[in-house]
Design a protein around this motif. Structure first.
Motif, PDB file in Angstrom:
ATOM      1  N   ASP A  18      -5.839  11.889 -10.312  1.00  0.00           N
ATOM      2  CA  ASP A  18      -7.035  11.131  -9.950  1.00  0.00           C
ATOM      3  C   ASP A  18      -6.636  10.152  -8.845  1.00  0.00           C
ATOM      4  N   VAL A  19      -7.195  10.297  -7.654  1.00  0.00           N
ATOM      5  CA  VAL A  19      -6.755   9.520  -6.500  1.00  0.00           C
ATOM      6  C   VAL A  19      -7.824   8.507  -6.097  1.00  0.00           C
ATOM      7  N   ILE A  20      -7.404   7.251  -5.925  1.00  0.00           N
ATOM      8  CA  ILE A  20      -8.261   6.223  -5.337  1.00  0.00           C
ATOM      9  C   ILE A  20      -7.577   5.742  -4.066  1.00  0.00           C
ATOM     10  N   THR A  21      -8.355   5.239  -3.092  1.00  0.00           N
ATOM     11  CA  THR A  21      -7.802   4.944  -1.776  1.00  0.00           C
ATOM     12  C   THR A  21      -8.178   3.541  -1.304  1.00  0.00           C
ATOM     13  N   ALA A  22      -7.301   2.997  -0.471  1.00  0.00           N
ATOM     14  CA  ALA A  22      -7.552   1.716   0.195  1.00  0.00           C
ATOM     15  C   ALA A  22      -6.965   1.808   1.594  1.00  0.00           C
ATOM     16  N   TYR A  23      -7.588   1.072   2.554  1.00  0.00           N
ATOM     17  CA  TYR A  23      -7.185   1.186   3.959  1.00  0.00           C
ATOM     18  C   TYR A  23      -6.570  -0.104   4.495  1.00  0.00           C
ATOM     19  N   ASN A  24      -6.349  -1.077   3.611  1.00  0.00           N
ATOM     20  CA  ASN A  24      -5.669  -2.299   4.026  1.00  0.00           C
ATOM     21  C   ASN A  24      -5.095  -2.988   2.796  1.00  0.00           C
ATOM     22  N   GLY A  25      -4.219  -3.960   3.038  1.00  0.00           N
ATOM     23  CA  GLY A  25      -3.535  -4.642   1.951  1.00  0.00           C
ATOM     24  C   GLY A  25      -4.434  -5.400   0.998  1.00  0.00           C
ATOM     25  N   PRO A  26      -5.340  -6.248   1.490  1.00  0.00           N
ATOM     26  CA  PRO A  26      -6.206  -7.007   0.572  1.00  0.00           C
ATOM     27  C   PRO A  26      -7.026  -6.124  -0.355  1.00  0.00           C
ATOM     28  N   ASP A  27      -7.595  -5.044   0.191  1.00  0.00           N
ATOM     29  CA  ASP A  27      -8.362  -4.128  -0.666  1.00  0.00           C
ATOM     30  C   ASP A  27      -7.460  -3.476  -1.711  1.00  0.00           C
ATOM     31  N   ALA A  28      -6.229  -3.163  -1.307  1.00  0.00           N
ATOM     32  CA  ALA A  28      -5.288  -2.542  -2.246  1.00  0.00           C
ATOM     33  C   ALA A  28      -4.988  -3.468  -3.415  1.00  0.00           C
ATOM     34  N   LEU A  29      -4.829  -4.754  -3.134  1.00  0.00           N
ATOM     35  CA  LEU A  29      -4.546  -5.719  -4.205  1.00  0.00           C
ATOM     36  C   LEU A  29      -5.705  -5.799  -5.189  1.00  0.00           C
ATOM     37  N   VAL A  30      -6.926  -5.784  -4.671  1.00  0.00           N
ATOM     38  CA  VAL A  30      -8.109  -5.848  -5.534  1.00  0.00           C
ATOM     39  C   VAL A  30      -8.213  -4.590  -6.391  1.00  0.00           C
ATOM     40  N   LEU A  31      -8.044  -3.414  -5.762  1.00  0.00           N
ATOM     41  CA  LEU A  31      -8.151  -2.157  -6.509  1.00  0.00           C
ATOM     42  C   LEU A  31      -7.050  -2.025  -7.548  1.00  0.00           C
ATOM     43  N   ALA A  32      -5.851  -2.475  -7.207  1.00  0.00           N
ATOM     44  CA  ALA A  32      -4.736  -2.378  -8.162  1.00  0.00           C
ATOM     45  C   ALA A  32      -5.035  -3.168  -9.426  1.00  0.00           C
ATOM     46  N   GLU A  33      -5.679  -4.329  -9.272  1.00  0.00           N
ATOM     47  CA  GLU A  33      -5.980  -5.160 -10.434  1.00  0.00           C
ATOM     48  C   GLU A  33      -7.185  -4.625 -11.205  1.00  0.00           C
ATOM     49  N   GLU A  34      -8.179  -4.104 -10.489  1.00  0.00           N
ATOM     50  CA  GLU A  34      -9.405  -3.649 -11.149  1.00  0.00           C
ATOM     51  C   GLU A  34      -9.269  -2.259 -11.761  1.00  0.00           C
ATOM     52  N   GLU A  35      -8.542  -1.361 -11.079  1.00  0.00           N
ATOM     53  CA  GLU A  35      -8.496   0.041 -11.489  1.00  0.00           C
ATOM     54  C   GLU A  35      -7.259   0.405 -12.300  1.00  0.00           C
ATOM     55  N   SER A  36      -6.241  -0.454 -12.311  1.00  0.00           N
ATOM     56  CA  SER A  36      -4.997  -0.212 -13.064  1.00  0.00           C
ATOM     57  C   SER A  36      -4.426   1.184 -12.825  1.00  0.00           C
ATOM     58  N   PRO A  37      -4.072   1.500 -11.572  1.00  0.00           N
ATOM     59  CA  PRO A  37      -3.486   2.819 -11.300  1.00  0.00           C
ATOM     60  C   PRO A  37      -2.122   2.969 -11.963  1.00  0.00           C
ATOM     61  N   ASP A  38      -1.703   4.205 -12.145  1.00  0.00           N
ATOM     62  CA  ASP A  38      -0.398   4.474 -12.740  1.00  0.00           C
ATOM     63  C   ASP A  38       0.715   4.472 -11.698  1.00  0.00           C
ATOM     64  N   LEU A  39       0.335   4.574 -10.416  1.00  0.00           N
ATOM     65  CA  LEU A  39       1.322   4.619  -9.343  1.00  0.00           C
ATOM     66  C   LEU A  39       0.622   4.242  -8.043  1.00  0.00           C
ATOM     67  N   ILE A  40       1.364   3.572  -7.149  1.00  0.00           N
ATOM     68  CA  ILE A  40       0.813   3.199  -5.845  1.00  0.00           C
ATOM     69  C   ILE A  40       1.686   3.779  -4.748  1.00  0.00           C
ATOM     70  N   LEU A  41       1.080   4.556  -3.850  1.00  0.00           N
ATOM     71  CA  LEU A  41       1.749   5.028  -2.633  1.00  0.00           C
ATOM     72  C   LEU A  41       1.296   4.113  -1.506  1.00  0.00           C
ATOM     73  N   LEU A  42       2.225   3.327  -0.956  1.00  0.00           N
ATOM     74  CA  LEU A  42       1.885   2.200  -0.098  1.00  0.00           C
ATOM     75  C   LEU A  42       2.513   2.337   1.288  1.00  0.00           C
ATOM     76  N   ASP A  43       1.678   2.363   2.312  1.00  0.00           N
ATOM     77  CA  ASP A  43       2.183   2.389   3.691  1.00  0.00           C
ATOM     78  C   ASP A  43       2.796   1.030   4.033  1.00  0.00           C
ATOM     79  N   VAL A  44       3.818   1.037   4.881  1.00  0.00           N
ATOM     80  CA  VAL A  44       4.488  -0.207   5.263  1.00  0.00           C
ATOM     81  C   VAL A  44       3.810  -0.862   6.460  1.00  0.00           C
ATOM     82  N   MET A  45       3.609  -0.090   7.519  1.00  0.00           N
ATOM     83  CA  MET A  45       3.110  -0.645   8.770  1.00  0.00           C
ATOM     84  C   MET A  45       1.586  -0.685   8.766  1.00  0.00           C
TER      85      MET A  45
END
Length: 457
Positions: A28-55
């Motif tokens: 089950d994949v959820i997506t984010a296109y920037n850091g702030p959105d990723a932080l919000v989704l990580a807290e709200e959706e409780s994913p089991d793993l995060i694949l995170l771009d650096v740049m």
């Protein structure tokens, strides 16, 4: 292995490619296109793993990872950084920020899925321990501060390498901060590992006197070493062996030629994780001893099981994952007590409990429900898997006589088992009732059998 994965990248095609690859494997994949959105989704959706771009603009992956690890809600989510950066200094910076691993663009499918599966297995195990600790805290049998000591105590490392030169290099890296033992023989290493209470095994994949993958497999097989983290040292060109190692349960790896800073950071991460896991396990055992075990069998008691089951079902409410339940009853147990006395009956109950422990999985929870009735709670498990476990348990009980009265008497014992699986938003009382109905059907059908109850009437 079904799981929810958060993919974070500011480049839309990169996100879509990873989303497509993971979706094909039924994640089950959820997506984010920037850091702030990723932080919000990580807290709200409780994913089991995060694949995170650096740049990324606005907030790079290093900062996102640091914030994730500082937030108690998201601190235990594994993070894999996906980046075009290949310098060792960049990997070390990411690991210092709390990342669990790196994948280099373009992402190789074999490496991607090997790392994803490995980290998800680890998270599932750690989640189960944390859930059990939370249940124990809710019951008031341990406090949040309980533990065997500081997580920064000096770690113990077993390094296995039959090349004397590279073994001494490892000693030079480790001896200042760790209690390190070097061994070049596989059998001796296994003896040390089984009795040494180590925090990490570091295994060179270049060993010539034995098969290092075989050693990894045996460490994962033995009861005393099953939880011991393994870090392997692998040649950059030996991808096939690396992937096989991850499938066998290797926790992490460092590519040769070895950068000492990267090795030091990955080692520290694994040692601290092992010490944290040991603390969770310590609290778990302590809480069981204090309040929630059955005095005769050593299994969990009904009170603990009920609270644990309610917690599991509540947690699964918004994000449905099935919880399966086994209820089993020793056949004709009253006849055992009436014929041979309650001391013999107690011996049977103890041995029956021991056989349950041998037949169920590490993430399952077994309890004595009352009298000669027992329950096994199986998180994130469908009906087919649960039925298979139940059948294995039935054969384990019936296949060998019970030796009681200090070996002077042998009794043939069988059991009947009812199996069911939770439905979305189901309560524990209805789940237990359906399993109980299946158990009584097994008894009506002749005992010594497994019966399933797949859905509410």
């Amino acid at each position: 292995m079904s799981a929810r994965i958060l993919v974070v990248d500011d480049v839309i095609p990169n996100v879509k490619i990873l989303e497509a690859k993971l979706s094909v494997e039924y994640y089950d994949v959820i997506t984010a296109y920037n850091g702030p959105d990723a932080l919000v989704l990580a807290e709200e959706e409780s994913p089991d793993l995060i694949l995170l771009d650096v740049m990324m603009p606005q907030m790079d992956g290093f900062e996102v990872c640091q914030r994730l690890k500082k937030n108690p809600v998201t601190a235990h989510i594994p993070v894999v950084m996906v980046t075009a950066l290949s310098e060792t200094a960049d990997r070390v910076q990411g690991l210092e920020a709390g990342a669990d691993d790196f994948l280099t663009k373009p992402v190789d499918d074999v490496a991607l899925f090997a790392r994803v599966k490995s980290l998800l297995r680890l998270k599932m195990m750690m989640d189960e321990f944390r859930l059990r600790e939370a249940t124990s805290q809710d019951l008031g049998v341990i406090s949040p501060e309980d533990g065997p000591g500081s997580l920064n105590q000096k770690g113990r490392i077993l390094a296995i390498d039959d090349n004397n030169f590279s073994a001494q290099q490892l000693r030079a890296v480790y001896e200042e901060k760790y209690d390190v033992t070097i061994e070049g023989d596989m059998e001796e290493a296994l003896v040390l590992a089984r009795g040494g209470d180590f925090d990490l095994a570091v295994i060179s994949m270049n060993c010539t006197g034995f098969d290092p993958l075989r050693l990894c497999s045996r460490i994962r097989t033995l009861e005393e070493t099953r939880q011991l983290p393994i870090l392997t040292l692998v040649d950059d060109s030996d991808t096939e062996r690396l992937v096989k190692g991850l499938e066998l349960g290797v926790n992490d790896y460092v590519m040769r030629p070895i950068d000492n800073n990267e090795l030091a950071v990955r080692t520290r991460t694994q040692v601290l994780r092992k010490q944290y896991q040991d603390r969770l396990r310590h609290n778990y055992h302590r809480s069981m001893e204090l309040a929630v075990t059955d005095a005769l069998t050593g299994l969990y008691n009904r009170r603990y099981m009920t609270n644990h089951l309610n917690t599991l079902l509540s947690k699964a409410g918004a994000d449905y994952r099935p919880v399966s339940l086994l209820i089993m009853d020793i056949d004709y147990f009253k006849k055992v007590n009436d014929t041979h006395g309650h001391d013999v009956g107690d011996d049977v109950l103890k041995q029956f409990s021991s056989r349950i422990g041998k037949s169920v999985r590490g993430i399952d929870l077994a309890c004595r429900f009352g009298g000669e009735e027992f329950v096994v709670v199986m998180p994130d498990t469908d009906l087919a898997v649960a039925t298979g476990v139940a059948e294995r348990l039935r054969r384990e009980v019936a296949g060998q006589p019970f030796s009681v009265s200090q070996g002077t008497l042998e009794l043939d014992i069988t059991c009947s088992i009812g199996v069911t699986m939770s439905q979305p938003n189901e309560q524990s009382d209805t789940l237990l009732k359906r399993a109980d109905e299946a158990l009584y059907q097994a008894k009506r059908d002749g005992r010594n059998r497994v019966v399933t109850n797949s859905a509410p009437a």
